[in-house]
Design an enzyme around this catalytic site. Structure first.
Site, PDB file in Angstrom:
ATOM      1  N   ASP A 111     -27.230  36.545  -8.636  1.00  0.00           N
ATOM      2  CA  ASP A 111     -26.440  37.204  -9.673  1.00  0.00           C
ATOM      3  C   ASP A 111     -25.815  36.144 -10.589  1.00  0.00           C
ATOM      4  O   ASP A 111     -25.783  34.950 -10.260  1.00  0.00           O
ATOM      5  CB  ASP A 111     -25.367  38.099  -9.022  1.00  0.00           C
ATOM      6  CG  ASP A 111     -24.829  39.160  -9.973  1.00  0.00           C
ATOM      7  OD1 ASP A 111     -25.154  39.122 -11.171  1.00  0.00           O
ATOM      8  OD2 ASP A 111     -24.069  40.036  -9.516  1.00  0.00           O
ATOM      9  N   GLU A 156     -16.854  45.806 -13.642  1.00  0.00           N
ATOM     10  CA  GLU A 156     -16.673  44.786 -12.600  1.00  0.00           C
ATOM     11  C   GLU A 156     -15.191  44.594 -12.253  1.00  0.00           C
ATOM     12  O   GLU A 156     -14.409  45.534 -12.284  1.00  0.00           O
ATOM     13  CB  GLU A 156     -17.362  43.488 -13.028  1.00  0.00           C
ATOM     14  CG  GLU A 156     -18.852  43.738 -13.316  1.00  0.00           C
ATOM     15  CD  GLU A 156     -19.675  42.479 -13.481  1.00  0.00           C
ATOM     16  OE1 GLU A 156     -19.362  41.459 -12.869  1.00  0.00           O
ATOM     17  OE2 GLU A 156     -20.674  42.535 -14.219  1.00  0.00           O
TER      18      GLU A 156
END
Ligand code: BGC
Length: 640
Positions: free
Chosen positions: A336, A529
């Site tokens: 990621d 997020e």
């Protein structure tokens, strides 16, 4: 003596001569070897014009092995790099460094116009630049099309995963994924960083809505359906061609991080630590990945969380032994965003650790030049076995061949982006995702109603109903999205000429007369997020005030919550007649009206438990809470 002196001299001279000859020979040898190495570097094995890897009729493994046989170490390292498109200094770098993949992270869009066709042109430009390389290996382009191809203005925006979890139907999810893939491939993008298989165990987490549910079984069922929908070959295309690569993310245990454990100082829970628990791994976290692998998922993204003390991208046991070994995953593992460099150490050692742990492609996403240099050095110094690099590159190339990228694949029909039929599907998905949580006076569906008052922060705000990962990473808090319909517009359309619909965001209506029904559409502003980590998800004071004003001026009050997660509402609930959880429905607000007015039934159920109070934020998979009290609404609750 003289003789012996002469002998020694001549012996020494002879030795010196031999040594000199030897030195010259060694030097010559070195020059020859160096020249060879250099010539190998500068003139690597050239493929013949009819190289097997260029032949679409050969099996993928044959093509991959053939291509690999011509590749230099630098070229292999380049294929392992995933770069944010805004970090490309010069398009020619794609060929120079043989960059494997690009992404549009965090709202990275084409310069100039932001339309589906400019996306297509941008990707075509990068692809052409990549094909200028010696071996003409096309670059792969990835996006977060998490709820439709929502980076692109004008695309159909489907409900976020949590809404699809409420609908709970794998057929619907597969259809949504297929439509998303069609809109993506119309822009020449064939890699989606979805589905999300996380399981939020704490609604304070800012990514709760990106997941289908906290129930491993439901996540497994819907995740596999999503993978199939994205990857299944397009009708009429070659049966072996993968339509769009799916990415099962985030591997693994993401959603179970402890509050306060985040390694990112701006966050609380996102990018935090998952307490290592082998039982939970087996029974809760792995099943969805196992199903995704069985469904043929092409890539898996490792999370930014840690498993105990170890960053996931560094966890060789989990990536190599468990995912690639036990689960038999033969696609490629991608790390990621910047995750590899979160591994303690320096840029060199972090890359070495991640690649040796089993990461095949590194979402750098910035500096590709030093990355390529480090990987080459690591192999030359024996820190990474070349076989590991070959394995990684094989996995990446297999996916590129499977997509038909080497065989002149061209983007699909552009008119599919935001098409009528995809919007109709999204509207259906919205209707099916609504969960009726309270309806004490049978207020819903609305029948025989003459006057309606609508209020609340999310009633006429398409950005709020779409949520984040829509055009911008953090979404847009406002009424802008081409072709979309707000919930208010949906209500107005459906109500028709015989019903008066009045709207005021704050609920300020003329006093004195009353309406039959007040509809408060309230909820959260978009967030993505860790920016959405929230110690106490609840209604804002403005929304509370709007509800109170409707209460005072309408006979009955319906509250519709537009949010990425359950909110704390226990203190207010008793004064509402009906309550609907609408999640983040996306671009088709009419889907809400369809159900409010009874054209479609309420059929959704809660994909996650709805806490009653703060001590219940963290809820175990069996539904038990820390304080052993009952939640407000259990998972799978929903009135029909
Ligand atoms: C997120 C991923 C996403 C990636 C690329 C990261 O910050 O954690 O889920 O796919 O960015 O945008």
């Amino acid at each position: 003596m003289y003789t012996s002196f002469m002998k020694k001299r001549s012996l020494r001279a002879a030795r010196t001569a031999v040594a000199a000859i030897a030195a010259v020979s060694v030097a010559l040898l070195c020059i020859i070897v160096a020249e060879r190495v250099l010539s190998e570097r500068t003139e690597p094995p050239a493929p013949p014009a009819d190289a097997p890897y260029l032949n679409p009729d050969l099996p993928i493994n044959v093509r991959v092995n053939d291509l690999l046989s011509y590749m230099t170490l630098e070229e292999k390292a380049g294929q392992m790099a995933l770069v944010d498109k805004n970090s490309v200094h010069d398009d020619r770098d794609l060929a120079t460094y043989g960059i494997g993949a690009l992404l549009s992270g965090a709202g990275a869009k084409p310069s100039g116009d932001d339309t589906a066709m400019s996306w297509r042109d941008m990707v075509a430009r990068f692809t052409d630049a990549s094909r200028e390389s010696r071996l003409k290996i096309p670059v792969l382009y990835g996006v977060d099309a998490a709820h439709g191809h929502a980076n692109v203005p004008g695309a159909t925006v489907f409900p976020h995963e949590i809404g699809l979890g409420a609908a709970g139907d794998p057929k619907l999810v597969r259809a949504v994924a297929r439509a998303t893939a069609a809109e993506m491939s119309a822009t020449g993008i064939y890699w989606n960083f979805a589905p999300d298989l996380d399981q939020p165990r704490d609604i304070r987490w800012g990514r709760t809505y990106e997941a289908f549910s906290d129930d491993p079984e439901l996540v497994s069922l819907l995740g596999a359906a999503y993978v199939r929908g994205l990857e299944e070959p397009v009708l009429g295309g070659a049966s072996s061609t993968v339509n769009v690569l799916a990415t099962a993310k985030h591997f693994v245990g993401v959603g179970s991080m402890a509050w306060g454990s985040s390694s990112n100082r701006d966050f609380k829970i996102d990018q935090g630590t998952t307490p290592p628990d082998e039982d939970a791994l087996e029974t809760e976290y792995l099943p969805a990945f196992r199903e995704a692998v069985a469904a043929g998922v092409s890539s898996v993204m490792v999370g930014l969380n840690s498993w105990g003390d170890t960053k996931l991208a560094a966890d060789r046991h989990l990536i190599t032994d468990v995912l690639k070994g036990d689960l038999g995953f033969d696609g490629f593992v991608v790390s990621d965003w910047y995750g590899v460099y979160e591994i303690p150490g320096n840029d060199y050692s972090s890359a070495v650790t991640a690649i040796n742990a089993g990461v095949d492609m590194v979402m750098l996403p910035f500096d590709y030049e030093p990355f390529v240099r480090n990987v080459v050095r690591a192999v030359e110094d024996g820190d990474i076995p070349e076989a590991r690099i070959d394995d990684a590159v094989r996995r990446v190339l297999r996916a590129k061949f499977a997509l038909g990228l080497f065989d002149g694949r061209t983007p699909g029909d552009g008119s599919v982006v935001g098409s009528k039929s995809n919007r109709a599907l999204a509207r259906e998905a919205v209707a099916r995702s609504l969960v009726l949580l309270k309806n004490d006076r049978d207020t819903l569906p609305l029948r025989n109603v003459e006057t309606i008052r609508v209020a609340g922060s999310a009633a006429d705000n398409i950005g709020r109903q779409a949520g984040a990962w829509t055009v911008e990473w953090q979404g847009i808090d406002g009424n802008w999205l081409p072709g979309a319909t707000s919930i208010l517009e949906g209500i107005r359309e459906r109500a028709g000429a015989n019903v008066t619909v009045a709207y005021d965001k704050n609920g300020d209506f003329p006093t004195g007369d009353r309406a039959d029904v007040g509809i408060a559409v309230v909820g959260e502003a978009p967030y993505a997020e860790g920016w959405g980590d929230n110690a106490r998800p609840s209604l804002t004071n403005d929304d509370r005030a709007a509800i109170a004003k409707l209460r005072a001026s309408c006979d009955e009050v319906v509250v519709i919550i537009v949010s990425g997660r359950p909110l704390l509402i226990s203190d207010e609930l008793s004064s509402w007649d009906a309550l609907v959880a609408a999640w983040l429905p996306g671009s088709e607000g009419e889907g809400v009206a369809d159900v409010l007015f009874g054209d479609e039934p309420f059929s959704g159920v809660l994909p996650v438990p709805w806490p009653d109070h703060e001590a219940q934020f963290s809820i175990a998979v069996d539904g038990s809470t820390a304080d052993h009290t009952a939640v407000l609404f259990p998972r799978y609750f929903g009135l029909h």
